[in-house]
Structures are given as C-alpha cells and as structure tokens.
Design an enzyme around this catalytic site. Structure first.
Site, short mmCIF file in Angstrom:
data_model
loop_
_atom_site.label_atom_id
_atom_site.label_comp_id
_atom_site.label_asym_id
_atom_site.label_seq_id
_atom_site.Cartn_x
_atom_site.Cartn_y
_atom_site.Cartn_z
CG HIS A 50 -0.21 0.16 2.69
ND1 HIS A 50 -0.55 -1.16 3.75
CD2 HIS A 50 0.01 0.68 2.99
CE1 HIS A 50 0.62 -0.54 4.65
NE2 HIS A 50 0.89 0.49 4.31
P1 TYD Z 1 -1.98 -2.72 6.95
O1 TYD Z 1 -2.07 -1.51 7.19
O2 TYD Z 1 -2.28 -3.00 5.45
O3 TYD Z 1 -0.93 -3.92 7.40
P2 TYD Z 1 0.55 -3.70 6.60
O4 TYD Z 1 0.86 -2.59 6.34
O5 TYD Z 1 1.48 -4.30 7.74
O6 TYD Z 1 0.36 -5.08 5.49
O7 TYD Z 1 -3.32 -3.04 8.36
C1 TYD Z 1 -3.74 -4.73 8.06
C2 TYD Z 1 -5.16 -4.55 9.09
O8 TYD Z 1 -4.45 -3.98 10.48
C3 TYD Z 1 -5.94 -3.48 8.22
O9 TYD Z 1 -7.55 -3.69 8.51
C4 TYD Z 1 -6.16 -1.88 8.90
C5 TYD Z 1 -5.97 -2.79 10.21
N1 TYD Z 1 -4.89 -1.35 11.53
C6 TYD Z 1 -5.59 -0.59 12.06
O10 TYD Z 1 -5.99 -0.65 12.81
N2 TYD Z 1 -4.66 0.56 12.47
C7 TYD Z 1 -3.52 0.34 12.11
O11 TYD Z 1 -3.06 1.37 13.46
C8 TYD Z 1 -2.90 -0.26 11.38
C9 TYD Z 1 -1.58 -0.16 11.01
C10 TYD Z 1 -3.61 -1.60 10.69
#
Ligand code: TYD
Length: 133
Positions: A50
């Site tokens: 992302h």
């Molecule tokens: P995501 O940012 O996509 O994770 P990564 O970059 O590590 O693969 O987030 C994964 C899930 O966690 C998504 O459903 C959103 C949730 N999330 C939160 O609720 N709060 C946060 O601070 C973060 C980073 C993620």
C-alpha cells in the site's frame, strides 16, 4: 527517492545489553502519534502493499531482519533492514512492500498520524494515477 533516509539512533552499549532511544525532534523528523508493530509473522509472508497520501513513517527492525521495497511511482529501491538501532524514514506518496522476514522478526513502525483508512492507497493503479497527477 532522495527524501528517503536511513536514521541512526543513539546506542548505549552495555555488556548487559544495548539500549537505543528515539526523541523528537533530535532523532525523528515528525511527532509520533502512533506506534504499531508486526510480529508472529508467517514464513514467506508479504506485508505492506500500500501507499500513504500524507502519512510519514519510520520502520525499524526491532528484532531479526526483513526487506522493505519503496516505490515512488518512477523508481523502486529495496532496503534490507536488520539493525535495531536504525530506521528507514518513509515520506508520503511512497508505495511499500515488506517481505523476506526472518523467523521471529519484529517490525516496529512509528507514524506521524493515527490510523486513517482514507489516507491509504490500496490499489497500485490509484497510487500511480495520483503520482502522475
Ligand atoms: P495494514 O496497514 O494493511 O498492514 P500491513 O501494512 O502491515 O500489511 O493493516 C492491516 C489491518 O490492520 C487493516 O485491517 C487495518 C488494521 N490497522 C489498524 O486498525 N490500525 C493500525 O494502526 C494499522 C497499521 C492497521
């Protein structure tokens, strides 16, 4: 890619175990509003995939190692992170992929804002469209 930087934090070396610390504004270019960490990472897992519109982050390999690939829409660069006293500063508008996590690794993220889903690009095409304005 010039605005990406590898930050080196102070290290207090001690035979009992080393200690590092991070203070704003001496060691990090933004006020930290959120800290999150990724752990119990499955073998072969890929994270990230992302971009962020406004969020600034510093990613620290608190334990173990992993690769972080950054892409500004024009150039892509991979960083191998394995030193817990260093963190990679990621400015806004940067696509990121994390992989090659070592067993038991922990990825710590310092962020300039609270979680806001509307700040994410989840689709690489949307990210590229905005980069190319
Ligand atoms: P995501 O940012 O996509 O994770 P990564 O970059 O590590 O693969 O987030 C994964 C899930 O966690 C998504 O459903 C959103 C949730 N999330 C939160 O609720 N709060 C946060 O601070 C973060 C980073 C993620």
């Amino acid at each position: 890619m010039n605005n990406i930087s590898l930050l080196t934090f102070p290290q207090i070396k001690d035979p009992r175990g080393n200690l590092s610390f991070i203070e704003y504004p001496q060691h990090i270019p933004f006020e930290i509003k959120r800290i999150y960490y990724i752990y119990d990472i499955s073998e072969g897992a890929e994270r990230g995939a992302h971009g962020h519109k406004k969020l600034e982050q510093v990613i620290i390999p608190l334990s173990g190692s992993f690769d972080l690939t950054l892409d500004d829409g024009h150039t892509r660069k991979t960083f191998s992170l394995k030193k817990p006293w260093q963190g990679l500063y990621i400015p806004p508008m940067m696509w990121r992929d994390l992989n090659n996590f070592s067993s038991g690794s922990v990825c710590l993220v310092l962020a300039s804002d609270v979680y806001k889903e509307e700040d994410y690009y989840r689709d690489y095409k949307d990210f590229l469209n905005d980069v190319n304005g």
